[in-house]
Design an enzyme around this catalytic site. Structure first.
Site, PDB file in Angstrom:
ATOM      1  N   ASN A  78       0.853  -1.196   0.000  1.00 57.64           N
ATOM      2  CA  ASN A  78       0.000   0.000   0.000  1.00 57.64           C
ATOM      3  C   ASN A  78       0.884   1.240   0.000  1.00 57.64           C
ATOM      4  OD1 ASN A  78      -1.905   1.988   0.408  1.00 57.64           O
ATOM      5  ND2 ASN A  78      -2.218   1.511   2.577  1.00 57.64           N
ATOM      6  N   TRP A  79       0.968   1.883  -1.153  1.00 58.74           N
ATOM      7  CA  TRP A  79       1.830   3.069  -1.253  1.00 58.74           C
ATOM      8  C   TRP A  79       1.227   4.292  -0.564  1.00 58.74           C
ATOM      9  CZ3 TRP A  79       3.583   3.120  -7.103  1.00 58.74           C
ATOM     10  CH2 TRP A  79       4.576   2.146  -7.275  1.00 58.74           C
ATOM     11  N   LYS A  80      -0.047   4.239  -0.232  1.00 65.29           N
ATOM     12  CA  LYS A  80      -0.742   5.417   0.304  1.00 65.29           C
ATOM     13  C   LYS A  80      -0.565   6.578  -0.681  1.00 65.29           C
ATOM     14  CE  LYS A  80       0.410   3.734   4.859  1.00 65.29           C
ATOM     15  NZ  LYS A  80      -0.006   3.842   6.226  1.00 65.29           N
ATOM     16  N   HIS A 111      -9.604   1.104   4.788  1.00 67.06           N
ATOM     17  CA  HIS A 111      -8.324   1.339   5.479  1.00 67.06           C
ATOM     18  C   HIS A 111      -8.575   2.304   6.638  1.00 67.06           C
ATOM     19  CE1 HIS A 111      -4.241   2.603   6.305  1.00 67.06           C
ATOM     20  NE2 HIS A 111      -3.851   1.514   5.675  1.00 67.06           N
ATOM     21  N   GLU A 127      -7.022   4.763   7.690  1.00 65.37           N
ATOM     22  CA  GLU A 127      -6.831   6.186   7.367  1.00 65.37           C
ATOM     23  C   GLU A 127      -8.071   6.752   6.691  1.00 65.37           C
ATOM     24  OE1 GLU A 127      -3.082   5.694   5.353  1.00 65.37           O
ATOM     25  OE2 GLU A 127      -2.178   5.144   7.278  1.00 65.37           O
ATOM     26  N   GLU A 174      -5.438  -4.868  10.716  1.00 69.31           N
ATOM     27  CA  GLU A 174      -4.424  -3.840  10.911  1.00 69.31           C
ATOM     28  C   GLU A 174      -4.715  -3.078  12.196  1.00 69.31           C
ATOM     29  OE1 GLU A 174      -2.457  -2.702   6.985  1.00 69.31           O
ATOM     30  OE2 GLU A 174      -4.198  -1.426   7.204  1.00 69.31           O
ATOM     31  N   GLY A 233       2.329   2.540  10.644  1.00 68.98           N
ATOM     32  CA  GLY A 233       3.249   3.653  10.433  1.00 68.98           C
ATOM     33  C   GLY A 233       3.926   4.119  11.707  1.00 68.98           C
ATOM     34  N   SER A 255       3.413  -1.873  10.349  1.00 74.37           N
ATOM     35  CA  SER A 255       4.873  -1.831  10.501  1.00 74.37           C
ATOM     36  C   SER A 255       5.562  -3.153  10.142  1.00 74.37           C
ATOM     37  CB  SER A 255       5.263  -1.376  11.921  1.00 74.37           C
ATOM     38  OG  SER A 255       4.782  -0.065  12.147  1.00 74.37           O
ATOM     39  N   GLY A 275       2.748  -0.892   4.285  1.00 77.71           N
ATOM     40  CA  GLY A 275       2.765   0.507   3.868  1.00 77.71           C
ATOM     41  C   GLY A 275       4.180   1.001   3.666  1.00 77.71           C
ATOM     42  N   GLY A 276       4.771   1.557   4.728  1.00 77.59           N
ATOM     43  CA  GLY A 276       6.089   2.206   4.635  1.00 77.59           C
ATOM     44  C   GLY A 276       7.151   1.381   3.913  1.00 77.59           C
TER      45      GLY A 276
END
Ligand code: PEP
Length: 245
Positions: free
Chosen positions: A10-12, A94, A96, A162, A168, A207, A228-229
Site C-alpha cells: 500500500n503506497w498510500k 483502510h 486512514e 491492521e 506507520g 509496521s 505501507g512504509g
C-alpha cells in the site's frame, strides 16, 4: 489447502506517476516469480503507467473505490474504471479512510460489493485503536467491524487485520498477537462463509518490514501482509519476498 501467501503493498499517497513507472521498471529488473503473490496498491493516477512497467505476474490494485456504480459523483473512481485499468484488488476501509473520511462499516461493505460486482477482489481492512486494545476489547471491536464491513459481501474477499496503533508507528503486534486475532477473524469468517473461510486470506498489517515479515506470515492463520512504509523501496520489497520464499 492453505491459500497462497499475498504480499499486498500500500503506497498510500506517495509517488507521482513518473516515480511509479520507475519503481515498476526497477522491480522488473530483479523480480523472479515465486510462490508468494505480490500486488501493488497505487494512487489511481499511477495505475496505468505502473501496470505497463511492472513485471508479469505482479498485480496492481487501488486504495479506494466509489460505493456508486457511475454518474454524478465528482472526484470518485468507480470499480468499472479500476477494472478497465487492469486492477485485480482494491483496498476498502483502510483505517486512514475510516478516520479521515468518516467511513462507516456500511459504506465499506457497499464499496466491497461494488468491487466484487466488477470482478475485483476487495481487501477489507479492520482493526482496533490503542484505547480499545488497552481496554482489552480488541477482539469484540474488530469482529464487529468485520461483520459490518462484510454485509452482502461474498467470499471473493481478502481481510487485512491492521491494529491502528501499529500502522506507520514502527510498533508491530507480536506474531502471536497477529495469530490470535487472525484466528478470531477466521472463526467469524466461518460463521459467514462456512467451510470456504479456510481458503480465504487473512493478512496482517502494521509496521511489517523485511526483518519481521517471515515470522508474522508463518503463523497458521496469517496468509500474508499488507505493507505501507516498507513498500516504497524496491529493495525492501525484494528483501521481504526473499524472507518469505
Ligand atoms: C498500511 O498502510 O496499511 C500499513 C500497514 O502501513 P505501515 O506498514 O507503514 O504500518
Amino acid at each position: 489447502m492453505s491459500p497462497r501467501t499475498l504480499l499486498a503493498l500500500n503506497w498510500k499517497m506517495n509517488k507521482t506517476p513518473t516515480e511509479a513507472r520507475a519503481w515498476g521498471r526497477e522491480l522488473a529488473r530483479s523480480y523472479r516469480r515465486g510462490t508468494v503473490e505480490v500486488a501493488v496498491m497505487a494512487p489511481a493516477v499511477s495505475l496505468y503507467g505502473l501496470k505497463e512497467a511492472m513485471p508479469g505476474g505482479v498485480d496492481i490494485g487501488a486504495q479506494d473505490v466509489s460505493a456508486h456504480e457511475s454518474g454524478a459523483h465528482t472526484g470518485e473512481i468507480s470499480a468499472a474504471m479500476l477494472r478497465d485499468a487492469e486492477c485485480t484488488y482494491v483496498i476498502v476501509g483502510h483505517s486512514e479512510r475510516r478516520t479521515d473520511h468518516a467511513e462507516t462499516d456500511a459504506l465499506v461493505a457497499a464499496k466491497a460489493r461494488q468491487a466484487q460486482a466488477q470482478g475485483l477482489t476487495p481487501i477489507v481492512c479492520v482493526g482496533e485503536g490503542l484505547e480499545v486494545r488497552e481496554r482489552g476489547e480488541h477482539v469484540e471491536h474488530t469482529l464487529a467491524q468485520l461483520r459490518g464491513s462484510l454485509d452482502g459481501v461474498d467470499e471473493r474477499v481478502v481481510i487485512a487485520y491492521e491494529p491502528v496503533w501499529a500502522i506507520g508507528t514502527g510498533k508491530t503486534a507480536t506474531a502471536e498477537d497477529a495469530e490470535a486475532m487472525a484466528a478470531a477473524i477466521r472463526g467469524a469468517l466461518r460463521e459467514h462463509y462456512g467451510d470456504l473461510a479456510d481458503s480465504l486470506r487473512v493478512l496482517y498489517g502494521g509496521s511489517v518490514k523485511p526483518d519481521n515479515v517471515a515470522a508474522i506470515c508463518a503463523q497458521p492463520n496469517v496468509n500474508g501482509a499488507l505493507v505501507g512504509g516498507a513498500s516504497l523501496k524496491v529493495e525492501d520489497v525484494l528483501a521481504m519476498l526473499s524472507a518469505l520464499e
